[in-house]
Scaffold this motif. Structure first.
Motif, PDB file in Angstrom:
ATOM      1  N   GLU A 266      47.017  40.738  47.677  1.00  0.00           N
ATOM      2  CA  GLU A 266      48.003  40.714  48.632  1.00  0.00           C
ATOM      3  C   GLU A 266      49.232  40.005  48.321  1.00  0.00           C
ATOM      4  O   GLU A 266      50.353  40.387  48.449  1.00  0.00           O
ATOM      5  CB  GLU A 266      47.338  39.919  49.954  1.00  0.00           C
ATOM      6  N   HIS A 267      49.157  38.859  47.627  1.00  0.00           N
ATOM      7  CA  HIS A 267      50.373  38.334  47.291  1.00  0.00           C
ATOM      8  C   HIS A 267      51.159  38.620  45.981  1.00  0.00           C
ATOM      9  O   HIS A 267      52.510  38.952  46.176  1.00  0.00           O
ATOM     10  CB  HIS A 267      49.951  36.671  47.240  1.00  0.00           C
ATOM     11  N   VAL A 268      50.278  39.109  45.063  1.00  0.00           N
ATOM     12  CA  VAL A 268      50.879  39.605  43.897  1.00  0.00           C
ATOM     13  C   VAL A 268      51.882  40.585  44.144  1.00  0.00           C
ATOM     14  O   VAL A 268      52.977  41.181  43.524  1.00  0.00           O
ATOM     15  CB  VAL A 268      49.923  39.550  42.768  1.00  0.00           C
ATOM     16  N   VAL A 269      51.198  41.619  44.935  1.00  0.00           N
ATOM     17  CA  VAL A 269      51.701  43.136  45.092  1.00  0.00           C
ATOM     18  C   VAL A 269      52.427  43.026  46.334  1.00  0.00           C
ATOM     19  O   VAL A 269      53.759  43.603  46.228  1.00  0.00           O
ATOM     20  CB  VAL A 269      50.533  43.997  45.137  1.00  0.00           C
ATOM     21  N   ASN A 270      52.180  42.652  47.619  1.00  0.00           N
ATOM     22  CA  ASN A 270      53.019  42.825  48.798  1.00  0.00           C
ATOM     23  C   ASN A 270      53.908  41.937  49.128  1.00  0.00           C
ATOM     24  O   ASN A 270      54.897  42.148  49.858  1.00  0.00           O
ATOM     25  CB  ASN A 270      51.709  43.059  49.968  1.00  0.00           C
ATOM     26  N   GLN A 271      53.675  40.523  48.591  1.00  0.00           N
ATOM     27  CA  GLN A 271      54.576  39.429  48.926  1.00  0.00           C
ATOM     28  C   GLN A 271      55.516  38.979  48.007  1.00  0.00           C
ATOM     29  O   GLN A 271      56.808  39.250  48.166  1.00  0.00           O
ATOM     30  CB  GLN A 271      53.757  38.240  49.487  1.00  0.00           C
TER      31      GLN A 271
ATOM     32  N   THR B 165      41.014  28.955  48.030  1.00  0.00           N
ATOM     33  CA  THR B 165      40.601  30.309  48.321  1.00  0.00           C
ATOM     34  C   THR B 165      38.866  30.117  48.287  1.00  0.00           C
ATOM     35  O   THR B 165      38.269  29.777  47.150  1.00  0.00           O
ATOM     36  CB  THR B 165      41.092  31.359  47.393  1.00  0.00           C
ATOM     37  N   PHE B 166      38.350  30.326  49.364  1.00  0.00           N
ATOM     38  CA  PHE B 166      36.871  30.359  49.620  1.00  0.00           C
ATOM     39  C   PHE B 166      36.133  31.787  49.432  1.00  0.00           C
ATOM     40  O   PHE B 166      37.078  32.644  49.616  1.00  0.00           O
ATOM     41  CB  PHE B 166      36.339  29.791  50.915  1.00  0.00           C
ATOM     42  N   GLY B 167      34.735  31.720  49.083  1.00  0.00           N
ATOM     43  CA  GLY B 167      34.390  33.073  49.107  1.00  0.00           C
ATOM     44  C   GLY B 167      33.922  33.593  47.712  1.00  0.00           C
ATOM     45  O   GLY B 167      33.585  34.772  47.737  1.00  0.00           O
ATOM     46  N   GLY B 168      34.379  33.147  46.807  1.00  0.00           N
ATOM     47  CA  GLY B 168      34.273  33.465  45.353  1.00  0.00           C
ATOM     48  C   GLY B 168      35.307  34.341  44.893  1.00  0.00           C
ATOM     49  O   GLY B 168      36.248  34.640  45.509  1.00  0.00           O
ATOM     50  N   GLY B 169      34.814  35.287  43.787  1.00  0.00           N
ATOM     51  CA  GLY B 169      35.615  36.034  43.091  1.00  0.00           C
ATOM     52  C   GLY B 169      36.427  37.095  43.997  1.00  0.00           C
ATOM     53  O   GLY B 169      37.395  37.396  43.803  1.00  0.00           O
ATOM     54  N   LEU B 170      35.511  37.805  44.627  1.00  0.00           N
ATOM     55  CA  LEU B 170      36.020  38.946  45.491  1.00  0.00           C
ATOM     56  C   LEU B 170      37.022  38.596  46.470  1.00  0.00           C
ATOM     57  O   LEU B 170      38.153  39.305  46.753  1.00  0.00           O
ATOM     58  CB  LEU B 170      35.022  39.861  46.206  1.00  0.00           C
ATOM     59  N   SER B 171      36.816  37.555  47.261  1.00  0.00           N
ATOM     60  CA  SER B 171      37.661  37.065  48.076  1.00  0.00           C
ATOM     61  C   SER B 171      39.087  36.631  47.547  1.00  0.00           C
ATOM     62  O   SER B 171      40.234  36.942  48.066  1.00  0.00           O
ATOM     63  CB  SER B 171      37.249  35.976  49.099  1.00  0.00           C
ATOM     64  N   MET B 172      39.001  36.002  46.382  1.00  0.00           N
ATOM     65  CA  MET B 172      40.061  35.547  45.613  1.00  0.00           C
ATOM     66  C   MET B 172      40.826  36.549  45.051  1.00  0.00           C
ATOM     67  O   MET B 172      42.041  36.385  44.845  1.00  0.00           O
ATOM     68  CB  MET B 172      39.443  34.489  44.364  1.00  0.00           C
ATOM     69  N   LEU B 173      40.219  37.686  44.435  1.00  0.00           N
ATOM     70  CA  LEU B 173      41.020  38.778  43.968  1.00  0.00           C
ATOM     71  C   LEU B 173      41.922  39.559  45.295  1.00  0.00           C
ATOM     72  O   LEU B 173      42.802  39.966  45.170  1.00  0.00           O
ATOM     73  CB  LEU B 173      40.054  39.908  43.654  1.00  0.00           C
ATOM     74  N   ALA B 174      41.094  39.531  46.464  1.00  0.00           N
ATOM     75  CA  ALA B 174      42.054  40.000  47.678  1.00  0.00           C
ATOM     76  C   ALA B 174      43.221  39.396  47.926  1.00  0.00           C
ATOM     77  O   ALA B 174      44.117  39.872  48.165  1.00  0.00           O
ATOM     78  CB  ALA B 174      40.905  40.009  49.006  1.00  0.00           C
TER      79      ALA B 174
END
Length: 391
Positions: A247-252, A234-243
């Motif tokens: 998405e995966h932990v909750v929705n998938q 995951t690129f883009g730092g902490g915020l993109s990694m949290l997104a």
């Protein structure tokens, strides 16, 4: 040589990063705190080397603040210093997050901690603003470099171009301006073409594909593989990694409900150090203390592997003539990206007149009296408690 550096400096590296890990909030702001405390105040490395570190961590996947800590530790005390710096930076956050998670599970919300963060966040933003100002004076030396900084800020603020392509494009334009014009422009065109193709292709490897059990339950192996994938791809730092994580932990994967994940984010905001320590909250919900430890170790492990593999080669790479020209473009672009990050942090930190005054006071204190970051942070935390009580 590396061993002698480590022997001479390991204690101050450990103390410095334990202190920052226990006192700092917000990924970009943590980088500003590292600049103020370790580069400006203690002179562990030059501003030029600090900017090179910022550029490097922005071009790699993973936890940016942790990677910058590893970079600074490596500059001060060699390979083992980098490893020690990264470890000391994340350990306080792990134990604080674990304690908050257990307390939250037992007693619910922690209003006193929220009040502390209410006063601390504006001060941290002020520290970050001063760091960007000081680095910017050094990085932007002429009109062309000013153009690179403004261009990077505009791309980050108003387009989906991405951090890594922006820095690569700035490096190519730096080569065009300060090195070989034809080679630089050809590289810039190549970067633009590859960035377009990457968006059409749909991005990076999905870390959810690494898990073994895509259902409501998870074992330690699933936790380790998933969070290692998040940290590695995951690129883009902490915020993109949290997104990605949400998405995966909750929705998938359905490991947590949306409400549970939001609770974890709230605790992450209250926890100093890297925001990615939210992984420990998820791991705790799935498998208790061992799950928290596995999740935290897995999400940060790629950052250690990447940085400690790349850093021994940095000195040689920097000697390449085209790299020196590229860094003249990348340095100002990093400043532009930091200005955008600062603008995105302000609305969350400055919620009323009182918190706005705290930002101004922190900036004035650092610029006029040139004190270290700890006194303003302690004053901000105390002001947050008092400010909430008198409202």
């Amino acid at each position: 040589m590396s061993d002698s550096l480590f022997s001479a400096h390991w204690r101050e590296v450990a103390r410095g990063f334990l202190k920052i890990g226990a006192m700092s909030y917000g990924g970009p702001a943590i980088m500003g705190l590292m600049q103020t405390e370790l580069q400006e105040k203690r002179a562990w490395l030059s501003k030029e080397r600090f900017l090179e570190g910022l550029a490097l961590v922005n071009m790699l996947p993973g936890a940016g603040a942790t990677q910058l800590g590893i970079y600074i530790g490596h500059a001060r005390a060699g390979w083992w210093g980098g490893a020690l710096a990264g470890l000391c930076f994340i350990v306080p956050a792990f134990f604080i997050m674990l304690a908050l998670t257990v307390a939250y599970a037992e007693y619910g919300a922690l209003p006193a901690a929220r009040d502390v963060f209410y006063g601390l966040a504006p001060v941290v933003v002020g520290i970050f603003a001063v760091a960007v100002y000081r680095l910017g004076r050094n990085a932007v030396g002429d009109a062309w470099q000013g153009t690179f900084a403004v261009g990077a800020a505009l791309l980050a603020a108003f387009t989906p171009f991405g951090i890594v392509p922006t820095l690569l494009l700035a490096g190519a334009l730096g080569v065009a301006r300060y090195g070989n014009r034809r080679a630089g422009l050809a590289t810039a065109v190549t970067v633009l073409a590859l960035a377009g193709l990457s968006r059409l292709a749909g991005g990076a490897l999905d870390p959810v594909a690494l898990t073994l059990t895509p259902g409501g339950s998870a074992g330690l192996t699933d936790i380790a593989l998933f969070f290692f994938g998040v940290g590695a791809f995951t690129f883009g730092g902490g915020l993109s990694m949290l997104a990605f994580m949400q998405e995966h932990v909750v929705n998938q994967l359905h490991w947590l409900s949306a409400r549970e994940f939001l609770d974890g984010l709230a605790l992450g905001q209250l926890t100093p150090g890297p925001i990615l320590m939210v992984a420990a909250f998820v791991g705790y919900k799935l498998a208790g203390v061992i799950g928290a430890l596995v999740a935290a170790a897995a999400i940060f492990l790629p950052s250690f592997l990447l940085m400690l593999s790349v850093l021994p080669w940095m000195a040689k790479i920097k000697q390449w003539r085209w790299m020196k020209a590229a860094l003249k473009g990348i340095g100002p672009a990093v400043i532009g990206l930091l200005v955008v990050a600062l603008s995105e942090m302000l609305p969350a930190a400055v919620t009323d007149v009182f918190s706005g005054l705290l930002v101004v006071a922190a900036i004035a204190t650092l610029l006029i009296w040139r004190v270290g970051p700890l006194p303003p942070m302690l004053a901000g935390a105390a002001a947050g408690l008092v400010g909430r009580l008198v409202r």
